[in-house]
Each structure stands twice: as C-alpha cells, then as structure tokens.
Enzyme design. Structure first.
Site, PDB file in Angstrom:
ATOM      1  N   GLY A  48      -3.991   5.474  -6.979  1.00 26.74           N
ATOM      2  CA  GLY A  48      -3.261   6.329  -5.957  1.00 26.74           C
ATOM      3  C   GLY A  48      -3.122   7.613  -6.453  1.00 26.74           C
ATOM      4  O   GLY A  48      -3.417   8.195  -7.473  1.00 26.74           O
ATOM      5  N   GLN A  49      -2.423   8.222  -5.462  1.00 25.84           N
ATOM      6  CA  GLN A  49      -2.103   9.842  -5.672  1.00 25.84           C
ATOM      7  C   GLN A  49      -1.313   9.942  -7.038  1.00 25.84           C
ATOM      8  O   GLN A  49      -1.864  10.858  -7.933  1.00 25.84           O
ATOM      9  CB  GLN A  49      -1.278  10.313  -4.607  1.00 25.84           C
ATOM     10  CG  GLN A  49      -1.996  10.543  -3.201  1.00 25.84           C
ATOM     11  CD  GLN A  49      -1.231  11.245  -2.247  1.00 25.84           C
ATOM     12  OE1 GLN A  49      -0.962  12.504  -2.138  1.00 25.84           O
ATOM     13  NE2 GLN A  49      -0.667  10.542  -1.315  1.00 25.84           N
ATOM     14  N   ASP A  58      -5.274  -7.634 -11.205  1.00 29.31           N
ATOM     15  CA  ASP A  58      -5.145  -7.965  -9.732  1.00 29.31           C
ATOM     16  C   ASP A  58      -3.604  -8.070  -9.737  1.00 29.31           C
ATOM     17  O   ASP A  58      -3.178  -9.132 -10.070  1.00 29.31           O
ATOM     18  CB  ASP A  58      -5.913  -9.168  -9.394  1.00 29.31           C
ATOM     19  CG  ASP A  58      -5.513  -9.461  -7.939  1.00 29.31           C
ATOM     20  OD1 ASP A  58      -4.928  -8.645  -7.494  1.00 29.31           O
ATOM     21  OD2 ASP A  58      -6.440 -10.246  -7.358  1.00 29.31           O
ATOM     22  N   LEU A  59      -3.022  -7.029  -9.124  1.00 26.45           N
ATOM     23  CA  LEU A  59      -1.605  -7.117  -9.037  1.00 26.45           C
ATOM     24  C   LEU A  59      -1.208  -8.291  -8.041  1.00 26.45           C
ATOM     25  O   LEU A  59       0.131  -8.550  -7.978  1.00 26.45           O
ATOM     26  CB  LEU A  59      -0.945  -5.847  -8.708  1.00 26.45           C
ATOM     27  CG  LEU A  59      -0.895  -4.901  -9.605  1.00 26.45           C
ATOM     28  CD1 LEU A  59      -0.551  -3.347  -9.045  1.00 26.45           C
ATOM     29  CD2 LEU A  59      -0.318  -4.901 -10.749  1.00 26.45           C
ATOM     30  N   TYR A 109       1.668  -0.828  -1.489  1.00 27.20           N
ATOM     31  CA  TYR A 109       1.107  -0.986  -0.239  1.00 27.20           C
ATOM     32  C   TYR A 109       1.747   0.003   0.738  1.00 27.20           C
ATOM     33  O   TYR A 109       2.724   0.033   0.982  1.00 27.20           O
ATOM     34  CB  TYR A 109       1.267  -2.370   0.375  1.00 27.20           C
ATOM     35  CG  TYR A 109       0.691  -2.572   1.822  1.00 27.20           C
ATOM     36  CD1 TYR A 109       1.140  -2.011   2.734  1.00 27.20           C
ATOM     37  CD2 TYR A 109      -0.432  -3.601   1.588  1.00 27.20           C
ATOM     38  CE1 TYR A 109       0.575  -2.183   4.047  1.00 27.20           C
ATOM     39  CE2 TYR A 109      -0.978  -3.694   2.937  1.00 27.20           C
ATOM     40  CZ  TYR A 109      -0.671  -3.149   4.201  1.00 27.20           C
ATOM     41  OH  TYR A 109      -1.485  -3.539   5.279  1.00 27.20           O
ATOM     42  N   THR A 110       1.108   0.963   0.756  1.00 32.49           N
ATOM     43  CA  THR A 110       1.647   2.253   1.580  1.00 32.49           C
ATOM     44  C   THR A 110       1.337   2.621   3.011  1.00 32.49           C
ATOM     45  O   THR A 110       1.534   3.665   3.697  1.00 32.49           O
ATOM     46  CB  THR A 110       1.459   3.792   0.790  1.00 32.49           C
ATOM     47  OG1 THR A 110       0.035   3.675   0.452  1.00 32.49           O
ATOM     48  CG2 THR A 110       1.980   3.718  -0.726  1.00 32.49           C
ATOM     49  N   TYR A 145       7.169  -2.082   5.602  1.00 28.34           N
ATOM     50  CA  TYR A 145       7.019  -1.367   4.578  1.00 28.34           C
ATOM     51  C   TYR A 145       8.415  -1.128   3.645  1.00 28.34           C
ATOM     52  O   TYR A 145       8.438  -1.436   2.439  1.00 28.34           O
ATOM     53  CB  TYR A 145       6.433  -0.012   4.801  1.00 28.34           C
ATOM     54  CG  TYR A 145       6.412   0.978   3.585  1.00 28.34           C
ATOM     55  CD1 TYR A 145       5.557   0.691   2.440  1.00 28.34           C
ATOM     56  CD2 TYR A 145       7.147   2.120   3.558  1.00 28.34           C
ATOM     57  CE1 TYR A 145       5.494   1.653   1.253  1.00 28.34           C
ATOM     58  CE2 TYR A 145       7.044   3.146   2.419  1.00 28.34           C
ATOM     59  CZ  TYR A 145       6.196   2.859   1.554  1.00 28.34           C
ATOM     60  OH  TYR A 145       6.157   3.572   0.325  1.00 28.34           O
ATOM     61  N   LYS A 189       9.424  -2.633  -0.149  1.00 23.34           N
ATOM     62  CA  LYS A 189       9.808  -1.920  -1.181  1.00 23.34           C
ATOM     63  C   LYS A 189      11.378  -1.898  -1.645  1.00 23.34           C
ATOM     64  O   LYS A 189      11.579  -1.964  -3.056  1.00 23.34           O
ATOM     65  CB  LYS A 189       9.810  -0.360  -0.819  1.00 23.34           C
ATOM     66  CG  LYS A 189       8.104   0.103  -0.763  1.00 23.34           C
ATOM     67  CD  LYS A 189       7.426   0.163  -1.908  1.00 23.34           C
ATOM     68  CE  LYS A 189       7.837   1.088  -2.980  1.00 23.34           C
ATOM     69  NZ  LYS A 189       6.932   1.109  -4.034  1.00 23.34           N
ATOM     70  N   TRP A 201       7.458  11.517   0.958  1.00 20.13           N
ATOM     71  CA  TRP A 201       6.370  12.795   1.708  1.00 20.13           C
ATOM     72  C   TRP A 201       5.709  13.093   0.488  1.00 20.13           C
ATOM     73  O   TRP A 201       5.326  14.445   0.202  1.00 20.13           O
ATOM     74  CB  TRP A 201       7.129  13.858   2.178  1.00 20.13           C
ATOM     75  CG  TRP A 201       7.772  13.603   3.481  1.00 20.13           C
ATOM     76  CD1 TRP A 201       8.329  12.100   3.698  1.00 20.13           C
ATOM     77  CD2 TRP A 201       8.243  14.397   4.541  1.00 20.13           C
ATOM     78  NE1 TRP A 201       9.130  12.454   4.876  1.00 20.13           N
ATOM     79  CE2 TRP A 201       9.168  13.722   5.330  1.00 20.13           C
ATOM     80  CE3 TRP A 201       8.351  15.623   4.615  1.00 20.13           C
ATOM     81  CZ2 TRP A 201       9.682  14.124   6.329  1.00 20.13           C
ATOM     82  CZ3 TRP A 201       8.634  16.191   5.638  1.00 20.13           C
ATOM     83  CH2 TRP A 201       9.424  15.470   6.832  1.00 20.13           C
TER      84      TRP A 201
END
Length: 292
Positions: free
Chosen positions: A11-12, A37-38, A62-63, A126, A130, A151
């Site tokens: 991911g970023q 595998d998470l 999971y975004t 989401y 979280k 963001w």
C-alpha cells in the site's frame, strides 16, 4: 540487529516505509500476501512467533470505502480481525504494535478538528471496521500506538492526487466536492512518523502509548486540494483545467463521507516531538515526482 515487521507493504504507506533510510542495524520485513495472509489469524500468530521482532507496524487495511458497504465480512476481516490477531501475537511476544487508523472513525459533525479523545461514531462499514480494529489493539496489547490519519496521497497506488492528474490531462473542467474538509497527508511524511514511533517504542519500554493523530499541517477541501495539484502541475507544463466546486449531494457515493475530517495533532507533537510539514509542500513534492 533490530527487525521491524511491516504489514500492508504493497500500500501507499507500506511502500513509503520501505523507501525510508532506516538506521544502521535496523532491517525491515514487509511480507507479501503469499508470505503472510492477514485473513488467516493462525498464520499471523505463527509468523510473529517465528522470530524476535523489535516492533510491528500495521499499515494493512481494506480501504475501498464504497466497496466495503457490500463487502462487510472482508472489510472487518482485514480492518478488525487482523489487528486483533496482530495485537494478540505482539502482546504474547512483548512487542510494541504501531497501528494505522483513520479519520473515518468519526462522523464528521464536529465544527473543529477532532481530538484523540473525542467520541467515535463511524457512519459506514469502513469506519466501523477500522474502529473495531482500534478497539482490539487498544484492549489486547498495552504497548500500542494507534495513529489515525486522513486523505493519504503519494506517487503510488490509487489516490486523489493521481486521479486529478489523470482526469485533468483530458478534461478542460472538473467538478470537485467543496463541502468536505480534511488534512491531506503525504504517505512519505506519515511513514517517517510511524518509523520514529516504532523505533522509540522498540528501544524504550516506557515510550508513550495510546492514540494519536498523524496528518500534514493545515486543512483543505477536496476542491482546494485539486486546485493546488493543478497549480503545481501547471508550473511543470501540464494543462490547467478549471475546477468547479460542487456539494457532496451532487456526487453521490455508496458510502457516506465525514464532512469534517480534520484531526488535531498536538498529542503526537507532545508525546513524540513529531509535527508533519504543511500539506501544500508535501503535495507539491508528490506532484513534482508524478509530472517530472
């Protein structure tokens, strides 16, 4: 020698963590999904128990905010159950856990920036998943640092800055939401903060724990962010489309977004001496990399 485990390495934030210049004697391990595998909590326990980690940074999530509304089980598996398993395994190993969370745990109805102690009230799957992950980490491993961010943008993966540049290359005008306000955050800047926290927690048993907010300084609407992206890109010779402000109701999505995603960061500054630079500078750096 100190080994730090990073989950969500693709991911970023995970990619940004891997690009950092870590101190001598510190190595980073960012396993692929095939390696860890998470969604398999037993695999998490086995992986954590296999070597003496100094710290774990959980940047996996999971975004897909809109997709999560119909993919509830998958969202909770990665955003709630995986953090619970990581918290359990790190607690048993006596290892600190740095966990990345989100502004979406709030409903966005507050007038000012959210403090870490403000009541959470997610308005979608989401955010709820979280928030459940936060509760698991907070409850299970006392040596934790939960870092909420918002963001996130970078030269990698899919994000708002890259979308604007792609659309702006072909369209003379873009309609962008102007009634949601938040804190644009560079994945690279956030990664530096997470690394500093993880290293201190690994070295100091009494390092600060708890919940913190980590975002770049300042605030913006999506419309203001888009205008800044195009202003910077134009200086590099890219086309400068017109940005027309619209309201959230003019751009309906399956998941509701918080109207206010601003996060107060003074707790992070007080505990760790970390203050991220203004978002304008961070975004200009990202755009420069993408259009150069």
């Amino acid at each position: 020698m100190m080994e730090i485990l990073v989950t969500g390495g693709a991911g970023q934030v995970g990619l940004a963590l891997q690009r950092l210049a870590w101190p001598a004697g510190v190595t980073l391990q960012a396993p692929t999904r095939a390696e860890l595998d998470l969604s398999d909590t037993a695999a998490i326990a086995d992986y954590l128990a296999a070597r003496p980690w100094a710290a774990v940074i959980n940047a996996a999530a999971y975004t897909a905010v809109d997709k999560a509304e119909d993919d509830v089980v998958a969202a909770f598996a990665l955003n709630a159950m995986a953090p619970a398993a990581l918290a359990d395994a790190t607690r048993k190993a006596g290892v600190p856990l740095v966990h990345v969370s989100t502004d979406y745990v709030f409903d966005g109805s507050k007038a000012g920036p959210y403090e870490v102690e403000d009541p959470v009230c997610p308005i979608g799957v989401y955010g709820a998943s979280k928030e459940a992950g936060e509760q698991a980490v907070r409850t299970v491993n006392p040596r934790h640092a939960i870092v909420r961010t918002a963001w996130v943008v970078s030269p990698d993966r899919a994000n708002f800055v890259k979308t604007m540049l792609r659309l702006g290359a072909d369209r003379p005008e873009l309609r962008v939401v102007a009634d949601q306000r938040g804190c644009p955050t560079s994945a690279a800047d956030l990664a530096q903060a997470l690394a500093a926290i993880a290293l201190r927690m690994a070295r100091e048993p009494d390092a600060p724990t708890g919940t913190f907010h980590g975002v770049n300084a300042g605030e913006a609407t999506w419309c203001e962010l888009a205008n800044h992206v195009f202003d910077v890109a134009a200086r590099h010779g890219r086309p400068r489309p017109k940005v027309t402000p619209i309201e959230t109701r003019d751009y309906p999505t399956p998941a509701r977004r918080p109207a206010n995603s601003r996060l107060a960061t003074h707790h992070l500054a007080q505990a760790y001496g970390i203050t991220l630079r203004p978002w304008q500078d961070a975004v200009a750096e990202i755009v420069g990399k993408l259009v150069a």
